[in-house]
Design a protein around this motif. Structure first.
Motif, PDB file in Angstrom:
ATOM      1  N   VAL A  54       0.804  -1.041   0.267  1.00 52.01           N
ATOM      2  CA  VAL A  54      -0.060  -0.096  -0.409  1.00 52.01           C
ATOM      3  C   VAL A  54       0.663   1.240  -0.120  1.00 52.01           C
ATOM      4  O   VAL A  54       0.429   2.435  -1.025  1.00 52.01           O
ATOM      5  N   ALA A  55       2.155   1.054   0.746  1.00 48.13           N
ATOM      6  CA  ALA A  55       2.847   2.622   0.848  1.00 48.13           C
ATOM      7  C   ALA A  55       3.569   2.866  -0.671  1.00 48.13           C
ATOM      8  O   ALA A  55       3.842   3.234  -1.584  1.00 48.13           O
ATOM      9  N   VAL A  56       3.992   1.746  -1.412  1.00 47.71           N
ATOM     10  CA  VAL A  56       4.370   1.284  -2.568  1.00 47.71           C
ATOM     11  C   VAL A  56       3.375   2.411  -3.519  1.00 47.71           C
ATOM     12  O   VAL A  56       3.377   3.040  -4.001  1.00 47.71           O
ATOM     13  N   LEU A  57       1.768   2.364  -3.767  1.00 46.73           N
ATOM     14  CA  LEU A  57       1.092   2.272  -4.346  1.00 46.73           C
ATOM     15  C   LEU A  57       0.717   4.146  -4.229  1.00 46.73           C
ATOM     16  O   LEU A  57       0.594   4.851  -5.532  1.00 46.73           O
ATOM     17  N   ARG A  58       1.036   4.726  -2.415  1.00 40.82           N
ATOM     18  CA  ARG A  58       0.844   6.147  -1.968  1.00 40.82           C
ATOM     19  C   ARG A  58       1.696   6.612  -2.902  1.00 40.82           C
ATOM     20  O   ARG A  58       2.102   7.685  -3.609  1.00 40.82           O
ATOM     21  N   ALA A  59       3.301   5.715  -2.687  1.00 38.07           N
ATOM     22  CA  ALA A  59       4.470   6.211  -3.070  1.00 38.07           C
ATOM     23  C   ALA A  59       4.183   6.869  -5.190  1.00 38.07           C
ATOM     24  O   ALA A  59       4.959   7.747  -5.612  1.00 38.07           O
ATOM     25  N   ASN A  60       3.843   6.014  -5.446  1.00 36.63           N
ATOM     26  CA  ASN A  60       3.232   6.051  -7.308  1.00 36.63           C
ATOM     27  C   ASN A  60       2.700   6.777  -7.539  1.00 36.63           C
ATOM     28  O   ASN A  60       2.708   8.112  -8.614  1.00 36.63           O
ATOM     29  N   GLU A  61       1.341   7.469  -6.574  1.00 45.83           N
ATOM     30  CA  GLU A  61       1.228   8.658  -6.412  1.00 45.83           C
ATOM     31  C   GLU A  61       1.259  10.056  -7.054  1.00 45.83           C
ATOM     32  O   GLU A  61       1.238  10.681  -7.261  1.00 45.83           O
ATOM     33  N   THR A  62       2.307   9.760  -5.682  1.00 42.16           N
ATOM     34  CA  THR A  62       2.905  11.324  -5.950  1.00 42.16           C
ATOM     35  C   THR A  62       4.552  11.277  -6.355  1.00 42.16           C
ATOM     36  O   THR A  62       5.188  11.998  -6.260  1.00 42.16           O
ATOM     37  N   SER A  63       4.313   9.958  -6.715  1.00 44.58           N
ATOM     38  CA  SER A  63       5.893  10.122  -8.226  1.00 44.58           C
ATOM     39  C   SER A  63       7.431  10.237  -7.416  1.00 44.58           C
ATOM     40  O   SER A  63       8.670  10.523  -7.839  1.00 44.58           O
ATOM     41  N   ASN A  64       7.092   9.165  -5.958  1.00 43.97           N
ATOM     42  CA  ASN A  64       8.276   9.444  -5.553  1.00 43.97           C
ATOM     43  C   ASN A  64       9.210   8.246  -4.940  1.00 43.97           C
ATOM     44  O   ASN A  64       8.413   7.356  -4.885  1.00 43.97           O
ATOM     45  N   LEU A  65       9.576   8.042  -6.182  1.00 47.73           N
ATOM     46  CA  LEU A  65      10.958   6.763  -6.718  1.00 47.73           C
ATOM     47  C   LEU A  65      11.405   6.213  -5.229  1.00 47.73           C
ATOM     48  O   LEU A  65      11.704   5.290  -5.416  1.00 47.73           O
ATOM     49  N   HIS A  66      12.025   7.300  -4.446  1.00 45.79           N
ATOM     50  CA  HIS A  66      12.737   6.175  -3.364  1.00 45.79           C
ATOM     51  C   HIS A  66      12.229   5.900  -2.206  1.00 45.79           C
ATOM     52  O   HIS A  66      12.398   4.445  -2.188  1.00 45.79           O
ATOM     53  N   SER A  67      10.851   6.161  -1.795  1.00 53.29           N
ATOM     54  CA  SER A  67      10.424   6.075  -1.149  1.00 53.29           C
ATOM     55  C   SER A  67       8.979   4.207  -1.815  1.00 53.29           C
ATOM     56  O   SER A  67       9.158   3.709  -0.992  1.00 53.29           O
ATOM     57  N   LEU A  68       9.553   4.134  -3.124  1.00 57.84           N
ATOM     58  CA  LEU A  68       8.758   3.645  -4.011  1.00 57.84           C
ATOM     59  C   LEU A  68       9.690   1.777  -3.391  1.00 57.84           C
ATOM     60  O   LEU A  68       9.350   1.192  -3.280  1.00 57.84           O
ATOM     61  N   ALA A  69      10.543   2.661  -3.599  1.00 60.65           N
ATOM     62  CA  ALA A  69      12.067   1.563  -3.836  1.00 60.65           C
ATOM     63  C   ALA A  69      11.796   0.854  -2.027  1.00 60.65           C
ATOM     64  O   ALA A  69      12.143  -0.423  -2.057  1.00 60.65           O
ATOM     65  N   VAL A  70      12.464   1.813  -1.727  1.00 67.48           N
ATOM     66  CA  VAL A  70      12.369   1.654  -0.036  1.00 67.48           C
ATOM     67  C   VAL A  70      11.157   0.473   0.463  1.00 67.48           C
ATOM     68  O   VAL A  70      11.495  -0.860   1.335  1.00 67.48           O
ATOM     69  N   GLN A  71      10.172   1.139   0.275  1.00 65.03           N
ATOM     70  CA  GLN A  71       8.594  -0.439   0.524  1.00 65.03           C
ATOM     71  C   GLN A  71       8.750  -1.420  -0.332  1.00 65.03           C
ATOM     72  O   GLN A  71       8.455  -2.392  -0.112  1.00 65.03           O
ATOM     73  N   MET A  72       9.514  -1.083  -1.550  1.00 64.17           N
ATOM     74  CA  MET A  72       9.693  -1.977  -2.088  1.00 64.17           C
ATOM     75  C   MET A  72      10.193  -3.349  -1.731  1.00 64.17           C
ATOM     76  O   MET A  72      10.057  -4.428  -2.030  1.00 64.17           O
ATOM     77  N   ARG A  73      11.501  -2.944  -1.872  1.00 64.88           N
ATOM     78  CA  ARG A  73      12.305  -3.857  -0.497  1.00 64.88           C
ATOM     79  C   ARG A  73      11.816  -4.913   0.341  1.00 64.88           C
ATOM     80  O   ARG A  73      12.108  -5.580   0.246  1.00 64.88           O
ATOM     81  N   SER A  74      10.495  -4.277   1.028  1.00 66.41           N
ATOM     82  CA  SER A  74      10.445  -4.779   2.303  1.00 66.41           C
ATOM     83  C   SER A  74       9.074  -6.043   1.299  1.00 66.41           C
ATOM     84  O   SER A  74       9.168  -6.868   1.868  1.00 66.41           O
TER      85      SER A  74
END
Length: 286
Positions: free
Chosen positions: A58-78
């Protein structure tokens, strides 16, 4: 791609609720006689991993909505850590026995993984207050008692006790490579290029096409692994639904996995053609 991931994580939530963990490990085990039903612990462990994966997805999806690639990548690792563990758990306990390896070897593989995870986690958190030798002794005693409770032979002496986070993704196709890539470029890794292109960890947009492909590539790989995780979790037996487990859980997750892979490939191919004008990604020279 975000729509595919949204549908996949909705399935994750259903599977988590199916395994019936609503308040964490302590509450889930309060009403379960583990000695009478040792398989229940496998369901609880899987459910907790699914919950963690769902929260980070869910955090990945939120990061995608806000175009926050670094947050997306960090959440994706988990998410990848959880997915790898779920696939490992049910592959060895349900698929592997008597098919890929003997039942004893499959159970030993899971036991050794749990031992190593326990050892690494406690050694890190106790910061040397408990010796490594004592931690290994505790893990071996627990595994021996568990084997005795189900009439299994005493486990062989474990050789490897190290388990890094990246090791938890080994059961995913290219899991090690992807996890290392995310670590190196997006979590202050040695290869991060903060002023470069987004896919190398850059934080300043240089090329919008590169940016879009970076989001697309990460999301494409992630949704595949979430769908794979779901298909593995659906294999976990649950009391009361043995007669319709295939129809209600296993087949739907396999259908979703095929749909995710087909749809993801079409999206990636379409994006490649739109960006380069060529199906193979090469650039037109005319």
């Amino acid at each position: 791609m975000a729509e595919l991931l949204t549908d996949a994580v909705a399935m994750t939530h259903k599977l988590e609720r199916r395994l019936d963990v609503t308040g964490g490990w302590c509450e889930a085990t309060a009403d379960i006689d583990i000695n009478a039903d040792p398989v229940a612990t496998v369901g609880i462990a899987g459910a907790l991993l699914l919950r963690k994966a769902r929260i980070h997805t869910v955090a990945v999806l939120r990061a995608n909505e806000t175009s926050n690639l670094h947050s997306l990548a960090v959440q994706m690792r988990s998410v990848l850590e959880c997915a790898g563990q779920v696939v490992f758990l049910y592959q060895n306990l349900i698929i592997a026995p008597d098919l890929l390896m003997s039942r004893e070897n499959a159970i030993a593989a899971v036991g050794n993984r749990l031992n190593a995870d326990f050892y690494q986690a406690l050694r890190s958190r106790t910061r040397g207050q408990i010796s490594g030798e004592k931690l290994r002794e505790m893990a071996i005693d627990a595994q021996t008692a568990a084997a005795a409770s189900v009439g299994a032979a005493t486990p062989k002496q474990q050789k490897a006790w190290s388990l890094n986070q990246v090791d938890k993704t080994a059961t995913l196709e290219k899991g090690h490579e992807w996890y290392s890539y995310l670590s190196d470029h997006f979590t202050h890794g040695k290869l991060a290029d903060w002023k470069g292109l987004s896919w190398r960890g850059g934080v300043i947009s240089i090329d919008m096409v590169e940016d879009e492909f970076t989001f697309l590539g990460l999301m494409s790989y992630l949704v595949d692994q979430v769908a794979l995780m779901n298909s593995a979790a659906a294999l976990c037996p649950v009391a009361g639904d043995a007669n319709d487990q295939w129809d209600r859980w296993i087949e739907p997750t396999l259908v979703q996995l095929r749909h995710v892979r087909d749809s993801s490939k079409k999206l990636v191919d379409a994006a490649r053609i739109a960006a380069t004008g060529q199906p193979d990604g090469s650039t037109r020279t005319d």
